[in-house]
Design an enzyme around this catalytic site. Structure first.
Site, PDB file in Angstrom:
ATOM      1  N   ARG A 227      50.771  -2.184  -7.418  1.00 59.24           N
ATOM      2  CA  ARG A 227      50.607  -1.416  -6.193  1.00 59.24           C
ATOM      3  C   ARG A 227      50.689  -2.393  -5.029  1.00 59.24           C
ATOM      4  NH1 ARG A 227      51.369   2.627  -8.781  1.00 59.24           N
ATOM      5  NH2 ARG A 227      50.072   4.527  -8.849  1.00 59.24           N
ATOM      6  N   GLU A 256      53.892   2.834   1.710  1.00 61.95           N
ATOM      7  CA  GLU A 256      55.214   3.211   1.208  1.00 61.95           C
ATOM      8  C   GLU A 256      55.655   4.506   1.874  1.00 61.95           C
ATOM      9  OE1 GLU A 256      55.217   3.477  -3.048  1.00 61.95           O
ATOM     10  OE2 GLU A 256      54.880   1.333  -3.306  1.00 61.95           O
ATOM     11  N   HIS A 275      60.146   1.525  -5.064  1.00 62.38           N
ATOM     12  CA  HIS A 275      59.248   2.041  -6.104  1.00 62.38           C
ATOM     13  C   HIS A 275      60.033   2.844  -7.144  1.00 62.38           C
ATOM     14  CE1 HIS A 275      54.753   3.165  -6.786  1.00 62.38           C
ATOM     15  NE2 HIS A 275      55.393   3.002  -7.937  1.00 62.38           N
TER      16      HIS A 275
END
Length: 314
Positions: A227, A256, A275
């Site tokens: 993360r 994000e 991601h």
């Protein structure tokens, strides 16, 4: 009476899940308030979406209502509000995408070692020798020896790399040949490639900071598939700019997506991807199989797999 599953997943995924032998009833949850199904469903199947992080999201009055089980399609539960973990049972999709994420990590290691873009010639004038790096004989350091860490370790050992790791529990890794080290500081001093594969918790926030980056082996390559919050991004940029760290491959960031114009988009020592390492569309059948298996256990009165510990947050 059939179990009622309120699902945030795609319609075709829900249709497949509805064919489980227990004949569950699948209902769609409200797009803007998936938790509203707590009053009508036994199981809530959710996945990360921006609605969970909206500032106005507060614990619903009836939560957890009639819910018996919340199933997160993602591995991490940090994306959801804390009150979600007050459900009687919370499980996650741990292990579903581990092999795909491990492939991404190894691809990043090879891309950095061989740097084929830089040595590709496009004219006769560019033809000439170039120095390439190697993976065999290097050291891969893994911070977090869970399912992802173990999958990377197996690949790294097969490629002739030394693999070292650190894990919170201190238990021996499941992959023979991995050497556990005592702490993350020792690991970053020894590793050529450093993989972050720990869950996002209050304890791991900015685990990689200025102090830790000051100890990295010169020229090391940092890979984050965990993360964004695990890594202090300002400290990362400082370490790259002053030469302490050689390169960074980031599949996750905080937030994000990053704001437009953020330095990580264009930094010459950063490879940034949005991601995607889990390759969801490819592995969604594994998620379906996992949920079906867990549902079978649940209707038999058995515990499903990968129960989230609210105290640990994963």
């Amino acid at each position: 009476m059939s179990l009622i599953i309120a699902s945030q997943m795609e319609p075709d995924f829900n249709r497949s899940l509805a064919r489980h032998p227990s004949a569950p009833v699948l209902i769609d949850v409200a797009e803007d308030a998936p938790w509203s199904a707590a009053d009508e469903a036994d199981i809530l199947l959710i996945r990360p979406s921006p609605v969970w992080r909206a500032p106005e999201v507060r614990r619903p009055a009836p939560w957890p209502g009639r819910l018996k089980w919340v199933y997160s399609a993602s591995v991490g539960v940090d994306f959801y509000p804390d009150w979600l973990l007050d459900a009687p049972l919370v499980t996650c999709g741990r292990g579903v995408a581990s092999e795909e994420i491990a492939d991404y990590a190894i691809a990043a290691i090879y891309a950095h070692a061989k740097n084929l873009d830089a040595v590709t010639v496009r004219s006769r004038a560019q033809w000439g020798p170039a120095q390439l790096g190697r993976v065999s004989g290097t050291t891969i350091g893994i911070i977090g020896m869970g399912a992802i860490g173990a999958a990377v370790a197996r690949r790294g050992l097969a490629l002739g790399a030394q693999v070292i790791g650190v894990r919170r529990s201190g238990a021996q890794p499941s992959v023979p040949g991995v050497q556990l080290v005592s702490d993350v500081g020792t690991l970053v001093e020894e590793a050529d490639h450093i993989l972050l594969a720990v869950p996002a918790t209050a304890q791991t926030r900015h685990l990689v900071d200025d102090a830790l980056l000051a100890r990295v082996r010169p020229g090391a390559h940092l890979i984050n598939v965990a993360r964004g919050s695990v890594l202090d991004q300002a400290a990362l940029v400082r370490a790259l700019d002053d030469g302490r760290l050689g390169f960074a491959t980031l599949d996750v960031t905080d937030p994000e997506p990053l704001p437009e114009g953020h330095v990580l988009y264009t930094h010459p020592k950063v490879r940034l991807t949005p991601h995607i390492s889990s390759n969801y569309q490819l592995v969604r059948h594994r998620l379906l199989e996992k949920i079906q298996d867990d549902l079978t256990r649940f209707v038999r009165g058995e515990a499903p797999s990968d129960i989230v510990d609210p105290a640990r947050g994963y």
